[in-house]
Design a protein around this motif. Structure first.
Motif, PDB file in Angstrom:
ATOM      1  N   ILE A   1       0.872  -1.164   0.000  1.00 34.98           N
ATOM      2  CA  ILE A   1       0.000   0.000   0.000  1.00 34.98           C
ATOM      3  C   ILE A   1       0.911   1.217   0.000  1.00 34.98           C
ATOM      4  N   LEU A   2       0.805   2.036  -1.030  1.00 35.11           N
ATOM      5  CA  LEU A   2       1.633   3.244  -1.092  1.00 35.11           C
ATOM      6  C   LEU A   2       0.858   4.481  -0.684  1.00 35.11           C
ATOM      7  N   ASP A   3      -0.428   4.506  -0.964  1.00 25.97           N
ATOM      8  CA  ASP A   3      -1.231   5.674  -0.624  1.00 25.97           C
ATOM      9  C   ASP A   3      -2.597   5.201  -0.151  1.00 25.97           C
ATOM     10  N   PHE A   4      -3.222   6.002   0.690  1.00 27.63           N
ATOM     11  CA  PHE A   4      -4.517   5.663   1.268  1.00 27.63           C
ATOM     12  C   PHE A   4      -5.276   6.945   1.537  1.00 27.63           C
ATOM     13  N   LYS A   5      -6.541   6.965   1.130  1.00 25.15           N
ATOM     14  CA  LYS A   5      -7.398   8.119   1.383  1.00 25.15           C
ATOM     15  C   LYS A   5      -8.768   7.610   1.814  1.00 25.15           C
ATOM     16  N   GLN A   6      -9.506   8.467   2.525  1.00 27.83           N
ATOM     17  CA  GLN A   6     -10.863   8.151   2.927  1.00 27.83           C
ATOM     18  C   GLN A   6     -11.793   9.253   2.463  1.00 27.83           C
ATOM     19  N   GLY A   7     -12.956   8.870   1.980  1.00 27.16           N
ATOM     20  CA  GLY A   7     -13.966   9.815   1.544  1.00 27.16           C
ATOM     21  C   GLY A   7     -15.096   9.061   0.871  1.00 27.16           C
ATOM     22  N   ASP A   8     -16.229   9.710   0.746  1.00 30.19           N
ATOM     23  CA  ASP A   8     -17.368   9.089   0.076  1.00 30.19           C
ATOM     24  C   ASP A   8     -17.139   9.153  -1.431  1.00 30.19           C
ATOM     25  N   VAL A   9     -16.850   8.023  -2.050  1.00 31.87           N
ATOM     26  CA  VAL A   9     -16.615   7.988  -3.498  1.00 31.87           C
ATOM     27  C   VAL A   9     -17.760   7.323  -4.265  1.00 31.87           C
ATOM     28  N   ASN A  10     -18.702   6.708  -3.538  1.00 31.16           N
ATOM     29  CA  ASN A  10     -19.802   6.044  -4.239  1.00 31.16           C
ATOM     30  C   ASN A  10     -21.140   6.769  -4.081  1.00 31.16           C
ATOM     31  N   GLY A  11     -21.172   7.828  -3.289  1.00 35.70           N
ATOM     32  CA  GLY A  11     -22.379   8.648  -3.184  1.00 35.70           C
ATOM     33  C   GLY A  11     -23.401   8.199  -2.165  1.00 35.70           C
ATOM     34  N   ASP A  12     -23.060   7.253  -1.284  1.00 27.71           N
ATOM     35  CA  ASP A  12     -24.026   6.795  -0.282  1.00 27.71           C
ATOM     36  C   ASP A  12     -23.891   7.534   1.046  1.00 27.71           C
ATOM     37  N   LEU A  13     -23.046   8.581   1.091  1.00 29.44           N
ATOM     38  CA  LEU A  13     -22.818   9.423   2.271  1.00 29.44           C
ATOM     39  C   LEU A  13     -22.110   8.694   3.408  1.00 29.44           C
ATOM     40  N   ILE A  14     -21.481   7.561   3.100  1.00 30.96           N
ATOM     41  CA  ILE A  14     -20.684   6.812   4.069  1.00 30.96           C
ATOM     42  C   ILE A  14     -19.242   6.813   3.574  1.00 30.96           C
ATOM     43  N   ILE A  15     -18.305   7.062   4.487  1.00 25.56           N
ATOM     44  CA  ILE A  15     -16.885   7.144   4.130  1.00 25.56           C
ATOM     45  C   ILE A  15     -16.387   5.793   3.614  1.00 25.56           C
ATOM     46  N   ASP A  16     -15.719   5.832   2.468  1.00 24.74           N
ATOM     47  CA  ASP A  16     -15.113   4.646   1.858  1.00 24.74           C
ATOM     48  C   ASP A  16     -13.595   4.734   2.018  1.00 24.74           C
ATOM     49  N   ASN A  17     -12.918   3.598   1.940  1.00 28.24           N
ATOM     50  CA  ASN A  17     -11.459   3.542   1.973  1.00 28.24           C
ATOM     51  C   ASN A  17     -10.947   3.342   0.553  1.00 28.24           C
ATOM     52  N   VAL A  18      -9.979   4.155   0.166  1.00 27.29           N
ATOM     53  CA  VAL A  18      -9.397   4.047  -1.165  1.00 27.29           C
ATOM     54  C   VAL A  18      -7.893   3.813  -0.999  1.00 27.29           C
ATOM     55  N   TYR A  19      -7.432   2.685  -1.488  1.00 27.99           N
ATOM     56  CA  TYR A  19      -6.026   2.284  -1.375  1.00 27.99           C
ATOM     57  C   TYR A  19      -5.378   2.340  -2.753  1.00 27.99           C
ATOM     58  N   LEU A  20      -4.145   2.734  -2.779  1.00 23.37           N
ATOM     59  CA  LEU A  20      -3.333   2.637  -3.992  1.00 23.37           C
ATOM     60  C   LEU A  20      -2.282   1.582  -3.696  1.00 23.37           C
ATOM     61  N   ILE A  21      -2.391   0.452  -4.385  1.00 19.29           N
ATOM     62  CA  ILE A  21      -1.446  -0.639  -4.133  1.00 19.29           C
ATOM     63  C   ILE A  21      -0.627  -0.885  -5.389  1.00 19.29           C
ATOM     64  N   GLU A  22       0.533  -1.490  -5.189  1.00 19.15           N
ATOM     65  CA  GLU A  22       1.404  -1.816  -6.313  1.00 19.15           C
ATOM     66  C   GLU A  22       2.397  -2.879  -5.922  1.00 19.15           C
ATOM     67  N   GLU A  23       3.035  -3.396  -6.953  1.00 19.83           N
ATOM     68  CA  GLU A  23       4.126  -4.349  -6.781  1.00 19.83           C
ATOM     69  C   GLU A  23       5.441  -3.612  -6.873  1.00 19.83           C
ATOM     70  N   LYS A  24       6.420  -4.114  -6.166  1.00 17.48           N
ATOM     71  CA  LYS A  24       7.784  -3.604  -6.282  1.00 17.48           C
ATOM     72  C   LYS A  24       8.619  -4.752  -6.864  1.00 17.48           C
ATOM     73  N   PRO A  25       8.643  -4.865  -8.199  1.00 19.01           N
ATOM     74  CA  PRO A  25       9.271  -6.029  -8.826  1.00 19.01           C
ATOM     75  C   PRO A  25      10.781  -6.107  -8.621  1.00 19.01           C
ATOM     76  N   TYR A  26      11.413  -4.980  -8.313  1.00 20.12           N
ATOM     77  CA  TYR A  26      12.872  -4.976  -8.133  1.00 20.12           C
ATOM     78  C   TYR A  26      13.276  -4.804  -6.684  1.00 20.12           C
ATOM     79  N   GLY A  27      12.354  -5.080  -5.783  1.00 19.80           N
ATOM     80  CA  GLY A  27      12.649  -5.004  -4.359  1.00 19.80           C
ATOM     81  C   GLY A  27      12.159  -3.720  -3.724  1.00 19.80           C
ATOM     82  N   ILE A  28      12.105  -3.749  -2.419  1.00 13.50           N
ATOM     83  CA  ILE A  28      11.519  -2.644  -1.661  1.00 13.50           C
ATOM     84  C   ILE A  28      12.305  -1.333  -1.792  1.00 13.50           C
TER      85      ILE A  28
END
Length: 134
Positions: free
Chosen positions: A19-46
């Motif tokens: 997980i490189l980035d993480f944000k919280q906010g209503d992204v689907n419009g139901d007025l409930i906070i959602d979790n949004v993660y940005l994930i990725e692979e590190k193919p050449y090591g950390i």
């Protein structure tokens, strides 16, 4: 940066997904906070700044169900996400930016709407560049 424990275990390189980035906010419009993660692979090591298989994971705050968005260009450097109402509908949209790492200083930008848990690309840097004839 944290190891991503909830990403599907059927991934070949599950031990290199972070997980490189993480944000919280209503992204689907139901007025409930959602979790949004940005994930990725590190193919050449950390220690390598290069990341691959960049994916946006959205966890619906009401149901806890995960949704996945994979941008067309999903490799590069310093990927980030930003949540904000970019369309004026009072629901946060998701902006992702990824540096290309090339000498020209190029970056890849996408904006997604996720209203009603349905991903829709509303901005694509390639289409924008084609229309601008830069």
């Amino acid at each position: 940066m944290y190891l991503c424990p909830f990403y599907p275990l059927n991934q070949i390189n599950a031990n290199r997904i972070f997980i490189l980035d993480f944000k919280q906010g209503d992204v689907n419009g139901d007025l409930i906070i959602d979790n949004v993660y940005l994930i990725e692979e590190k193919p050449y090591g950390i220690k390598s700044p290069f990341v691959d298989n960049i994916t946006i994971l959205i966890q619906d705050g009401r149901t806890n169900i995960f949704y996945r968005i994979i941008p067309k260009e999903n490799a590069g450097y310093n990927p980030t996400i930003f949540l904000g109402d970019l369309t004026g509908n009072k629901v946060n949209d998701i902006l992702i930016s990824i540096d290309s790492g090339g000498s020209g200083g190029y970056a890849f930008y996408y904006i997604y709407s996720f209203t009603n848990n349905s991903p829709k690309k509303i901005f694509d840097y390639e289409k924008f560049n084609q229309k601008c004839n830069i």
